[in-house]
Design an enzyme around this catalytic site. Structure first.
Site: not given
Length: 312
Positions: A34, A302
């Protein structure tokens, strides 16, 4: 956002980041998945019913300022919005509760995930990387999909391109536990549903769009709103496997309105997108993670990629 202490989990997370970068290329300053995204700001206003389910501040305060990031799949920062690989699309919502105090919801436009664990997802990515046109048949990815029906279902699920980020529905895929003021726990999955309605493009209409049509469109939609919903689990529903759907007959409760009203300037966005690390784990009173193994794994991925991004 603390690092997990489980070394096996951490190694899997590091391997996942490296494998994503091997597939999509290493793009310093960008996410390994993303990568292409746009930042906006707005306000969340909870429903009356939200306070019945949870004591969390953003579900009890009159309103909370939010940061919203819409994104395309893959780790390619310049992937055209028209590329089929750009689906599923993503949304991340940060509820800004105070200085350095926040909680996030991370969701995407396909309502489930291809694998139950991070180790399986790494196996999937490695099989994908080892497969090529004209190679062995069946290919490594075909073998993987043949032995993992949930991943095959994810790959085969329709993923039509939206007309707008503001006209797409998003799903948290993992389960969470809302804790009420009296201590009652309710397992839920988030849904972020557009008030403008879901609208997708035909292949012909998509072919006529430009490579950045979604980011160019979004400013023309402002302000726009989503309903934050909670699909409520019943006894016996699986809460630790993101590949498993709950029945559509399950109760859905409205938690509030997500209002998006401003695009962050390109200069501020470029800086903030390198800095901001969304966290799949709530880390706020009144909302707890389920025992889904993807949550700690995604948080570690992340954080690792965020530290790399900040250092770029």
């Amino acid at each position: 956002m603390p690092f997990p202490t489980d070394e096996v989990l951490m190694q899997t997370s590091r391997d996942l980041v490296a494998q994503l970068q091997a597939i999509f290329g290493k793009h310093p300053g960008f996410r390994p998945a993303h990568a292409k995204g746009i930042l906006l700001t707005g306000t969340f206003t909870p429903s009356v019913g939200a306070a019945v389910l949870t004591s969390a501040p953003h579900f009890n305060n009159p309103s909370t300022p939010i940061t919203v990031r819409f994104s395309n799949s893959t780790g390619i920062p310049v992937i055209p919005d028209t590329d089929p690989n750009a689906d599923p699309r993503g949304i991340a919502i940060r509820f800004n509760l105070g200085e350095h105090v926040h909680t996030d919801i991370v969701a995407h436009s396909t309502p489930f995930f291809p694998t139950r664990t991070g180790a399986e997802f790494l196996e999937f990515l490695r099989a994908l990387a080892a497969s090529s046109a004209g190679g062995e048949s069946p290919s490594p990815v075909e073998k993987f999909l043949g032995s993992h029906p949930a991943a095959l279902a994810f790959v085969q699920a329709p993923k039509p391109a939206p007309t707008s980020y503001a006209r797409e529905a998003y799903f948290s895929v993992t389960a969470f536990k809302l804790i009420a003021k009296d201590g009652k726990a309710t397992y839920i999955r988030y849904q972020v549903v557009p008030d403008l309605g879901v609208e997708t493009l035909s292949s012909t209409d998509l072919a006529a769009k430009g490579p950045d049509y979604l980011s160019e469109d979004i400013a023309t939609r402002l302000p726009f709103t989503f309903r934050l919903l909670a699909q409520v689990a019943e006894d016996g529903d699986v809460t630790n496997d993101a590949t498993v759907h709950w029945a559509e007959t399950r109760k859905v409760v409205e938690l509030g309105v997500v209002k998006v009203d401003q695009v962050v300037s390109p200069e501020a966005s470029a800086k903030e997108q390198k800095h901001i690390i969304f966290d799949p784990i709530p880390r706020v009173k009144g909302v707890e993670p389920s025992d889904d193994p993807l949550l700690e794994l995604r948080a570690a991925v992340y954080l690792i990629s965020g530290k790399e991004r900040r250092a770029a």
